[in-house]
Structure formats: structure tokens, C-alpha cells
Write an enzyme that holds these catalytic residues in place. Structure first.
Site, PDB file in Angstrom:
ATOM      1  N   SER A  64       0.826  -1.106  -0.058  1.00 46.25           N
ATOM      2  CA  SER A  64       0.118  -0.257  -0.161  1.00 46.25           C
ATOM      3  C   SER A  64       0.643   1.442  -0.288  1.00 46.25           C
ATOM      4  O   SER A  64       0.249   2.094  -0.296  1.00 46.25           O
ATOM      5  CB  SER A  64      -1.669  -0.202   1.268  1.00 46.25           C
ATOM      6  OG  SER A  64      -1.722  -0.611   0.627  1.00 46.25           O
ATOM      7  N   LYS A  67       0.342   3.460  -3.221  1.00 47.63           N
ATOM      8  CA  LYS A  67      -1.033   3.882  -3.449  1.00 47.63           C
ATOM      9  C   LYS A  67      -1.039   5.804  -3.269  1.00 47.63           C
ATOM     10  O   LYS A  67      -1.175   5.940  -4.725  1.00 47.63           O
ATOM     11  CB  LYS A  67      -1.671   4.360  -1.966  1.00 47.63           C
ATOM     12  CG  LYS A  67      -2.350   2.748  -1.988  1.00 47.63           C
ATOM     13  CD  LYS A  67      -3.204   3.097  -0.641  1.00 47.63           C
ATOM     14  CE  LYS A  67      -3.607   0.928  -0.597  1.00 47.63           C
ATOM     15  NZ  LYS A  67      -4.904   0.697   0.373  1.00 47.63           N
ATOM     16  N   TYR A 189      -3.808  -3.089 -10.656  1.00 51.07           N
ATOM     17  CA  TYR A 189      -3.483  -2.844  -9.169  1.00 51.07           C
ATOM     18  C   TYR A 189      -2.478  -4.342  -7.783  1.00 51.07           C
ATOM     19  O   TYR A 189      -2.028  -3.683  -7.476  1.00 51.07           O
ATOM     20  CB  TYR A 189      -4.759  -2.846  -8.314  1.00 51.07           C
ATOM     21  CG  TYR A 189      -4.432  -2.673  -6.594  1.00 51.07           C
ATOM     22  CD1 TYR A 189      -4.891  -1.098  -6.203  1.00 51.07           C
ATOM     23  CD2 TYR A 189      -4.718  -3.145  -6.284  1.00 51.07           C
ATOM     24  CE1 TYR A 189      -4.305  -1.176  -4.486  1.00 51.07           C
ATOM     25  CE2 TYR A 189      -4.902  -3.111  -4.544  1.00 51.07           C
ATOM     26  CZ  TYR A 189      -5.095  -1.808  -4.105  1.00 51.07           C
ATOM     27  OH  TYR A 189      -4.723  -1.981  -2.724  1.00 51.07           O
ATOM     28  N   TYR A 241      -4.360   5.324   7.850  1.00 55.26           N
ATOM     29  CA  TYR A 241      -5.456   4.396   8.316  1.00 55.26           C
ATOM     30  C   TYR A 241      -6.800   5.333   9.272  1.00 55.26           C
ATOM     31  O   TYR A 241      -5.941   6.056   9.736  1.00 55.26           O
ATOM     32  CB  TYR A 241      -5.664   2.744   8.334  1.00 55.26           C
ATOM     33  CG  TYR A 241      -4.630   2.229   6.884  1.00 55.26           C
ATOM     34  CD1 TYR A 241      -5.479   2.641   5.337  1.00 55.26           C
ATOM     35  CD2 TYR A 241      -3.613   1.150   7.161  1.00 55.26           C
ATOM     36  CE1 TYR A 241      -5.020   2.026   4.519  1.00 55.26           C
ATOM     37  CE2 TYR A 241      -3.372   0.918   5.724  1.00 55.26           C
ATOM     38  CZ  TYR A 241      -3.330   1.291   4.373  1.00 55.26           C
ATOM     39  OH  TYR A 241      -3.379   1.025   3.448  1.00 55.26           O
ATOM     40  N   VAL A 259       1.557  -3.534   3.941  1.00 58.45           N
ATOM     41  CA  VAL A 259       1.046  -4.914   4.928  1.00 58.45           C
ATOM     42  C   VAL A 259       2.373  -5.727   4.534  1.00 58.45           C
ATOM     43  O   VAL A 259       2.340  -6.827   4.945  1.00 58.45           O
ATOM     44  CB  VAL A 259      -0.219  -5.909   4.224  1.00 58.45           C
ATOM     45  CG1 VAL A 259      -0.721  -4.804   5.144  1.00 58.45           C
ATOM     46  CG2 VAL A 259       0.011  -5.966   2.990  1.00 58.45           C
TER      47      VAL A 259
END
Length: 425
Positions: A64, A67, A189, A241, A259
Site C-alpha cells: 500500500s 498508493k 493494482y 488508515y 502490509v
């Protein structure tokens, strides 16, 4: 003198080495096979100098952390208005893989959760999935300063177990957020999350953002300052998050976790940080990584709300009152960034002088990290057969001359006279 900084960073890393809390990201089978003990820290200054500690050469998948970079690429390619039409910028307060959109707008709440990240991929202008992936790969590699490669095993593992992301993609299509085939978008992705990086790659990518879109290693402008400003703003509020509030309060740097165990953090205008430790907490953030970043922020004064003080910490003047004697005159408030600049400047130029005088008489305030780095310069110079002198009339760096075996001088003239005597001896 860079070794002074490196030793300090090693010590901070070691403070957390014995932490074993957390678990591997077992919902992606390939990630459950990584060595849980890996631990690395890399720090890049704004001019591209890298400090590496621990397992900085170990590769892991970006996950992530990709992103914000895809979001930046979308902003760069189609503009903020077009991106805002498809993706919001509000914190979600939900898990990163929540199957949800904003109730009013029916858009993903921000680009740092999976829904927003999948939408960001779809906004990269390309005629085929492979062309879209190639644009993403080029952008990431330009930020890192080297060609990043795909981990095909992780990619296959993610694709085989990506049912939740498929649900998110088809939900987005139903609300008109995705214009392209959801499976084609998802394939890109999954690939973007499977790039192999090191903590040093992350530090350089972060430093590119810290420099307003210019890679400090290559000198290449990757994107513009407006894109970086928008990207960092969203990273501050959404990058960690539903732990974003704790992160901003305690660490205070725009950041993004993954992660795979990585964390990227940016101190605008000053430095980039890359951290790796694969054991995760319940929110998907690296346990040791978060603790390490908290310690770095506290001990090095990296919280972005202290930047106004540190921005005044710089070399006021460098001059030679006598042949072979160089004076480095500092002023303002000295935190880690300013002290690191002074130490590395002295190291870079040490072949040009026989004696150096560090003048801290105009320094207003100093923290313990800067004090330790500056007090070590004289010892480091002596170890190389050179002489170091400190003009510190108020004792802000050396509080105890016996402890540091360093004499403090009241004026530059006094230090120059001592240097001349020593050089003649």
C-alpha cells in the site's frame, strides 16, 4: 562525521530490535513466508545522502505504500479537478480494505484506502492495462532512482486471493467511479502492490517528495510541487488508515504504511525515511516500524510542527581566518537536520584544512541529538589527525569539558590563536 549520525540511528534502531509483537500478513499467502525478524531503517537527506541501518539491503514488496505515488501520478497526468471528481480526500475511520464509499458522493473516501487506490489506478491515462502499468513502473522507478522490479510470486498470490478487492472494484463500477473493466484495473493494482523495494528505495522516494518532486539522487524532476503538496496533505490525514490521528499527534510526518512491513515518511524540505519490519498490528501497520518512527520523531525533532524552528538552523558563514584553519559559524535553533548538515559539511571538506573551528556562539537553542553530533566532531577530527576547536561561550554544546575532553573557547580569535599554537607545535 557521517558515522556520528549513523551510530545515533543504529542506537535508535536497537532500542526496538527485541520487539516481537504483531503478525505477518497471512491473508496474502506469499507474505506469510517472509522472515519475521527483518528490521531496517534508511534516511535520505534532502541532498540525497543516505544513512542505512539494519537490513537495509533486504527487498520486500511495496504494497500500500504504492498508493500515494499512483495518486500523485494521476494528479500529474490528468489534474486535480479530474481526480477529485472520482476520489475524495477525507479520512475514512475504517479499515483499509473496507467495502464502502462516501454515502453522499458515492466516491471512495480517500486514495489511501483500497477503494481509492483502485480508483486512482483507473485514472492513469492509457489504452491498455500493460501501458498503464508501464507508466506506473516508470514513475515509481523515477522516484526511487533505480528501476524497480516486480515480484511475480507475490503478484500471483495477491491475484489469487483478491476477492475482497474484486468486490470493491465492482462496487466502484456500479457507482460510475470506474470507467474501465474492473478486472483489468485490478490486475494493474495487484502488480503495483508487488514491486520489490528496500528501505533505501523508500527513503529516496520519500526524499523525492520532500524535495517537491525532484529526486535528490538523480536530479530529475519527477513531478511538480503542486502535486506533491496535495499528495502529502492526504498522507498526513489518511496515510496510516484509522491510526492516522495517533500517528500525526506522536510522529507528525506525512506517511504511508504497507502490509509488506514498510513505512515511508516525509519531512518536507528536509528528509525522507524508509522503515521495514514485517510484523503488523491489527490495523495493518508495522509494529516496530511505528515505534521506530515515533522514536525518530521524538529524538531527532522531526515532527512537522517543529520545522519552523529547524528551518532557521543552518551554517551562517564559512571562512578561513588563517591558512589551513576553517571556521564554521552556525546560528538559529539546531535540531537534528541542522546538526547533520554541519557534520557532513565538515566531513566533505576535511581535506581542505588542518584545523576546524566550530562557532556556536550565535545558536539560540539546541536539542540533545544536535548536541551529541556536534560534540563528536572534535573527537572524529582528532582520530583523523586533524584538530577541532569549539567556540561555545555559553556552554550550550559542551556542558562538561572533562566529559568530552574538549576545551571551550569564548571567541573565534581565542580558538584561532590556540589552533595556530597547536599547528606550530
Amino acid at each position: 562525521m557521517a558515522q556520528l549520525v549513523r551510530r545515533y540511528l543504529d542506537r535508535i534502531l536497537d532500542e526496538h530490535r527485541q520487539v516481537t509483537d504483531g503478525a505477518l500478513a497471512c491473508y496474502i499467502p506469499e507474505l506469510a513466508r517472509v522472515d519475521p525478524h527483518g528490521f531496517a531503517l534508511s534516511l535520505s537527506s534532502a541532498d540525497g545522502f543516505i544513512y542505512e541501518c539494519g537490513d537495509a539491503g533486504v527487498e520486500f514488496t511495496i504494497q500500500s505504500i504504492s498508493k500515494p505515488f499512483t495518486y500523485a501520478l494521476a494528479l500529474d497526468q490528468i489534474g486535480q479537478n479530474a481526480v477529485d471528481a472520482k476520489i475524495g480526500v477525507e479520512p475514512s475511520g475504517e479499515a483499509f480494505n473496507e467495502i464502502s464509499v462516501d454515502e453522499a458522493t458515492k466516491k471512495p473516501k480517500n486514495p489511501m484506502i483500497n477503494a481509492g487506490a483502485i480508483a486512482a489506478v483507473s485514472l492513469i491515462p492509457a489504452s491498455t492495462p500493460d501501458e498503464r502499468f508501464a507508466m506506473i513502473a516508470e514513475f515509481y522507478s523515477a522516484c526511487a532512482g533505480r528501476r524497480l522490479e516486480l515480484d511475480r510470486d507475490v503478484y500471483s498470490s495477491e491475484k489469487a486471493t483478491g476477492s475482497r478487492n474484486r468486490a470493491i472494484a465492482y462496487m466502484l463500477q456500479s457507482f460510475g467511479v470506474l470507467d474501465d473493466d474492473p478486472d483489468d484495473v485490478l490486475d494493474v493494482y495487484f502488480r503495483q502492490c508487488s514491486f520489490n523495494v528496500t528501505s533505501t528505495d523508500l527513503a529516496r522516494m520519500a526524499a523525492t517528495l520532500a524535495r517537491g518532486g525532484v529526486n535528490p539522487l538523480t536530479g530529475r524532476r519527477v513531478t511538480n510541487a503542486a502535486v506533491v503538496k496535495r499528495t502529502l496533505s492526504v498522507m498526513v490525514t489518511c496515510g496510516m488508515y484509522d491510526a492516522a490521528g495517533d500517528w500525526v499527534s506522536a510522529v507528525g510526518m506525512p506517511a504511508k504504511s504497507g502490509v509488506g512491513g514498510g513505512i515511508v515518511a516525509v519531512l518536507p524540505g528536509q528528509l525522507g525515511i524508509g522503515v521495514y519490519s514485517p510484523l503488523l498490528d491489527a490495523k495493518g501497520n508495522s509494529v516496530r516500524g511505528v515505534r521506530l518512527c515515533r522514536s525518530l520523531s521524538e529524538q531527532l525533532g522531526l515532527h512537522f510542527l517543529t520545522v519552523a524552528r529547524d528551518s532557521r538552523a543552518t551554517l551562517r558563514a564559512v571562512y578561513e581566518p588563517r591558512d589551513g584553519i576553517r571556521v564554521y559559524e552556525t546560528h538559529g535553533d539546531l535540531l537534528f537536520s541542522g546538526a547533520e548538515q554541519v557534520a557532513r559539511t565538515v566531513e566533505r571538506e576535511r581535506a581542505d584544512f588542518a584545523a576546524v573551528i566550530l562557532d556556536v556562539s550565535r545558536v539560540d537553542d539546541i536539542d540533545d541529538t544536535a548536541r551529541e553530533l556536534l560534540s563528536g566532531i572534535s573527537a572524529a577530527l582528532r582520530a583523523e589527525g586533524r584538530a577541532g576547536y569549539l567556540v561555545d561561550p555559553a556552554g550550550i554544546v559542551i556542558r562538561n569539558e572533562l566529559e568530552y575532553e574538549t576545551v571551550r573557547y569564548a571567541t573565534v580569535d581565542d580558538a584561532v590563536a590556540a589552533a595556530e599554537r597547536d599547528l606550530r607545535a
